[in-house]
Design an enzyme around this catalytic site. Structure first.
Site, PDB file in Angstrom:
ATOM      1  N   ASP A   5     -19.096 -14.745 -15.451  1.00 59.56           N
ATOM      2  CA  ASP A   5     -17.937 -13.925 -16.104  1.00 59.56           C
ATOM      3  C   ASP A   5     -17.175 -15.347 -16.843  1.00 59.56           C
ATOM      4  O   ASP A   5     -16.262 -15.448 -16.722  1.00 59.56           O
ATOM      5  CB  ASP A   5     -17.045 -13.343 -15.084  1.00 59.56           C
ATOM      6  CG  ASP A   5     -15.904 -12.547 -15.978  1.00 59.56           C
ATOM      7  OD1 ASP A   5     -16.114 -12.323 -17.036  1.00 59.56           O
ATOM      8  OD2 ASP A   5     -14.951 -12.250 -15.402  1.00 59.56           O
ATOM      9  N   HIS A  16     -14.516  -5.017 -16.539  1.00 61.30           N
ATOM     10  CA  HIS A  16     -15.079  -5.541 -15.155  1.00 61.30           C
ATOM     11  C   HIS A  16     -15.902  -4.663 -14.343  1.00 61.30           C
ATOM     12  O   HIS A  16     -16.773  -5.091 -13.695  1.00 61.30           O
ATOM     13  CB  HIS A  16     -13.738  -5.743 -14.352  1.00 61.30           C
ATOM     14  CG  HIS A  16     -13.138  -7.171 -14.861  1.00 61.30           C
ATOM     15  ND1 HIS A  16     -11.840  -7.115 -15.579  1.00 61.30           N
ATOM     16  CD2 HIS A  16     -13.478  -8.403 -15.064  1.00 61.30           C
ATOM     17  CE1 HIS A  16     -11.446  -8.055 -16.174  1.00 61.30           C
ATOM     18  NE2 HIS A  16     -12.537  -9.083 -15.521  1.00 61.30           N
ATOM     19  N   ASP A  39     -16.735 -27.185 -12.288  1.00 60.45           N
ATOM     20  CA  ASP A  39     -17.611 -26.768 -13.335  1.00 60.45           C
ATOM     21  C   ASP A  39     -18.760 -25.909 -12.579  1.00 60.45           C
ATOM     22  O   ASP A  39     -19.541 -26.277 -11.643  1.00 60.45           O
ATOM     23  CB  ASP A  39     -18.126 -27.721 -13.905  1.00 60.45           C
ATOM     24  CG  ASP A  39     -19.090 -27.413 -15.173  1.00 60.45           C
ATOM     25  OD1 ASP A  39     -19.328 -26.251 -15.635  1.00 60.45           O
ATOM     26  OD2 ASP A  39     -19.642 -28.458 -15.885  1.00 60.45           O
ATOM     27  N   ASP A  86     -14.424 -21.252 -10.665  1.00 59.01           N
ATOM     28  CA  ASP A  86     -13.773 -21.438 -11.846  1.00 59.01           C
ATOM     29  C   ASP A  86     -13.372 -22.937 -12.424  1.00 59.01           C
ATOM     30  O   ASP A  86     -12.758 -23.510 -11.290  1.00 59.01           O
ATOM     31  CB  ASP A  86     -12.584 -20.525 -12.050  1.00 59.01           C
ATOM     32  CG  ASP A  86     -12.387 -20.238 -13.520  1.00 59.01           C
ATOM     33  OD1 ASP A  86     -12.332 -19.186 -14.092  1.00 59.01           O
ATOM     34  OD2 ASP A  86     -11.835 -21.183 -14.223  1.00 59.01           O
TER      35      ASP A  86
HETATM   36  N1  SAM Z   1     -13.512 -11.395 -19.946  1.00 59.29           N
HETATM   37  C1  SAM Z   1     -14.023 -12.681 -20.643  1.00 59.29           C
HETATM   38  C2  SAM Z   1     -14.373 -12.474 -21.867  1.00 59.29           C
HETATM   39  O1  SAM Z   1     -14.197 -11.513 -22.571  1.00 59.29           O
HETATM   40  O2  SAM Z   1     -15.051 -13.505 -22.488  1.00 59.29           O
HETATM   41  C3  SAM Z   1     -14.234 -13.842 -19.684  1.00 59.29           C
HETATM   42  C4  SAM Z   1     -13.302 -13.843 -18.539  1.00 59.29           C
HETATM   43  S1  SAM Z   1     -12.707 -15.111 -17.739  1.00 59.29           S
HETATM   44  C5  SAM Z   1     -11.141 -15.274 -17.913  1.00 59.29           C
HETATM   45  C6  SAM Z   1     -13.451 -16.624 -18.009  1.00 59.29           C
HETATM   46  C7  SAM Z   1     -13.387 -17.777 -17.219  1.00 59.29           C
HETATM   47  O3  SAM Z   1     -14.449 -18.690 -17.511  1.00 59.29           O
HETATM   48  C8  SAM Z   1     -12.236 -18.596 -17.446  1.00 59.29           C
HETATM   49  O4  SAM Z   1     -11.397 -18.287 -16.462  1.00 59.29           O
HETATM   50  C9  SAM Z   1     -12.675 -20.187 -17.703  1.00 59.29           C
HETATM   51  O5  SAM Z   1     -11.983 -20.827 -17.052  1.00 59.29           O
HETATM   52  C10 SAM Z   1     -14.032 -19.869 -17.000  1.00 59.29           C
HETATM   53  N2  SAM Z   1     -14.851 -21.074 -17.391  1.00 59.29           N
HETATM   54  C11 SAM Z   1     -15.238 -21.430 -18.605  1.00 59.29           C
HETATM   55  N3  SAM Z   1     -16.240 -22.569 -18.392  1.00 59.29           N
HETATM   56  C12 SAM Z   1     -16.534 -22.576 -17.133  1.00 59.29           C
HETATM   57  C13 SAM Z   1     -17.389 -23.441 -16.272  1.00 59.29           C
HETATM   58  N4  SAM Z   1     -18.026 -24.566 -16.939  1.00 59.29           N
HETATM   59  N5  SAM Z   1     -17.460 -23.186 -15.182  1.00 59.29           N
HETATM   60  C14 SAM Z   1     -16.719 -22.327 -14.541  1.00 59.29           C
HETATM   61  N6  SAM Z   1     -15.840 -21.519 -15.104  1.00 59.29           N
HETATM   62  C15 SAM Z   1     -15.849 -21.574 -16.334  1.00 59.29           C
END
Ligand code: SAM
Length: 304
Positions: A165, A71, A147, A115
Site C-alpha cells: 500500500d 482499503h 524502508d 512504513d
Molecule cells: N492509498 C494510497 C494511494 O492512493 O497512493 C497509498 C497509501 S499510504 C499513505 C502510502 C504509504 O507508503 C505512506 O505512508 C508512505 O510513507 C509509505 N511508503 C512509501 N515508500 C515506502 C517505502 N519505501 N517503504 C515503506 N513505506 C513506504
C-alpha cells in the site's frame, strides 16, 4: 494552496494535479496539518466535498468519504484468494486503514506493517482515528519503521499475504523501487506456499501506462497475476490493483466461499455483487492496456 472567493464564500483551495492537463481543486474548510516529514510533504485537511483528507506530496491518499472503498478493495481479494491467511505483511499503509481491514479476518494471528515514515504514521494516528479505528493497538499488530525494500531484503520470515500500500511511483519519492521486477521477486520469495501478494497500481484514468506496466511486472514474476479496479470518487477515477498468487487464482475461488467470507466480514463496499465487478474490464480498456509491453526493473524503473 490559494485563497479565493466562490459565491461569496471565502475558502482555501488545494490544487491536486492529476495530469499536466487536469487538476482537482479541493475547497478546504480547515487545514489540520501542513508540513514536511523527513520523506514527504504531508497535508491533512477537512475538504468541503470529501471530509477529512490526507495528501502526500500533493496527491490525495484517502478521504473520510470513501477511504473504505479503496482499503476494502485492496485487502480482501488477496485475503479471500489465499483462503486462510495467518501471517500478513503490509508495506506502506500509513493511515492504518489497511491494517484495520486485515485484522477483520479472524484467521490472522500476526500482522506486520512497515512504513518508512514514522512521523506520518504518528500524524495519521492523531488526526485520522476514523481510518485506523484503534488497529495499531491490536495485540496481533506489529509496527516497524523502515524502508519496505530493506525489510524484504533482510527478513527471513515468510508470510501468507503481502500487501503493498505504497505511494505512487512518482520520480524522487521513496516508493519507486518497490514497483520493480526485482522487488516483486523478493516479495515472492518471502511468501509461504500458496501465498498471495497485492499492490495498489495507480489510476486507470490518469496513469494508464503505470497500471499496465505494474501488471506486466507482477505477471513476469508470479504464476498467477490478475488486475482489477474500483471507482473511488475522491480520486475521480477507477483505481487499479494487481494481485500475484503462488496458489489460487482469484477468479477460481468458489463463489459460495467468497459469499460466505464477505457475509461474515460485513463490509461497507464489497458485497458479493461488487466483488464480482472488480475483475471485469471493458474491451476498450483491455485494448488500451495491451499497447504497453514494458516491465519495470531496477535499471529502468517505472516513474511517474
Ligand atoms: N492509498 C494510497 C494511494 O492512493 O497512493 C497509498 C497509501 S499510504 C499513505 C502510502 C504509504 O507508503 C505512506 O505512508 C508512505 O510513507 C509509505 N511508503 C512509501 N515508500 C515506502 C517505502 N519505501 N517503504 C515503506 N513505506 C513506504
Amino acid at each position: 494552496m490559494s485563497a479565493e472567493s466562490y459565491h461569496g464564500m471565502s475558502v482555501l483551495w488545494y490544487t491536486e494535479w492529476l495530469s499536466p492537463h487536469e487538476a482537482h481543486v479541493h475547497g478546504i474548510l480547515e487545514l489540520v496539518f501542513d508540513g514536511h516529514t523527513k520523506y514527504q510533504r504531508v497535508t491533512i485537511a477537512r475538504t468541503g466535498s470529501f471530509g477529512l483528507a490526507l495528501f502526500l506530496d500533493g496527491f490525495a491518499q484517502s478521504t473520510e468519504y470513501d477511504e473504505f472503498i479503496y482499503h476494502e478493495s485492496l485487502v480482501h481479494p488477496a485475503m479471500i484468494t489465499h483462503g486462510n491467511p495467518r501471517k500478513v505483511l503490509m508495506i506502506g499503509g500509513g493511515e492504518g486503514a489497511t491494517l484495520r481491514e486485515v485484522l477483520k479476518h479472524e484467521s490472522v494471528e500476526r500482522a506486520v506493517m512497515v512504513d518508512i515514515d514514522e512521523e506520518l504514521v504518528n500524524l495519521c494516528r492523531k488526526h485520522l482515528p476514523e481510518w485506523h479505528k484503534g488497529a495499531f493497538d491490536d495485540p496481533r499488530a506489529e509496527l516497524v519503521f523502515m524502508d519496505g525494500k530493506k525489510l524484504i531484503e533482510e527478513t527471513k520470515e515468510k508470510f501468507d499475504v503481502i500487501i503493498l500500500d505504497l505511494t505512487d511511483p512518482v520520480k524522487g519519492t521513496p516508493g519507486v523501487l518497490l514497483y520493480t521486477k526485482e522487488f516483486y521477486e523478493e516479495v515472492r520469495d518471502r511468501l509461504n506456499p500458496g501465498g498471495v501478494m497485492v499492490t495498489q497500481a495507480t489510476s486507470l484514468r490518469y496513469y494508464e501506462r503505470a497500471f499496465a506496466v505494474i501488471y506486466n511486472t507482477v505477471a513476469s514474476v508470479f504464476p498467477v497475476a490478475r488486475r482489477y479496479r474500483v471507482f473511488v470518487p475522491s480520486f475521480y477515477s477507477d483505481w487499479g490493483f494487481v494481485l500475484g498468487s503462488l496458489g489460487r487464482d482469484p477468479l477460481e475461488v468458489p463463489r459460495e466461499e467468497i459469499e460466505s467470507k464477505l457475509t461474515k466480514l460485513q463490509l461497507r463496499y464489497l458485497d458479493p455483487e461488487q466483488y464480482r465487478f472488480l475483475f471485469a474490464m471493458p474491451r476498450y480498456l483491455t485494448e488500451r492496456l495491451s499497447k504497453y509491453k514494458e516491465v519495470s526493473t531496477l535499471s529502468n524503473p517505472l516513474e511517474l
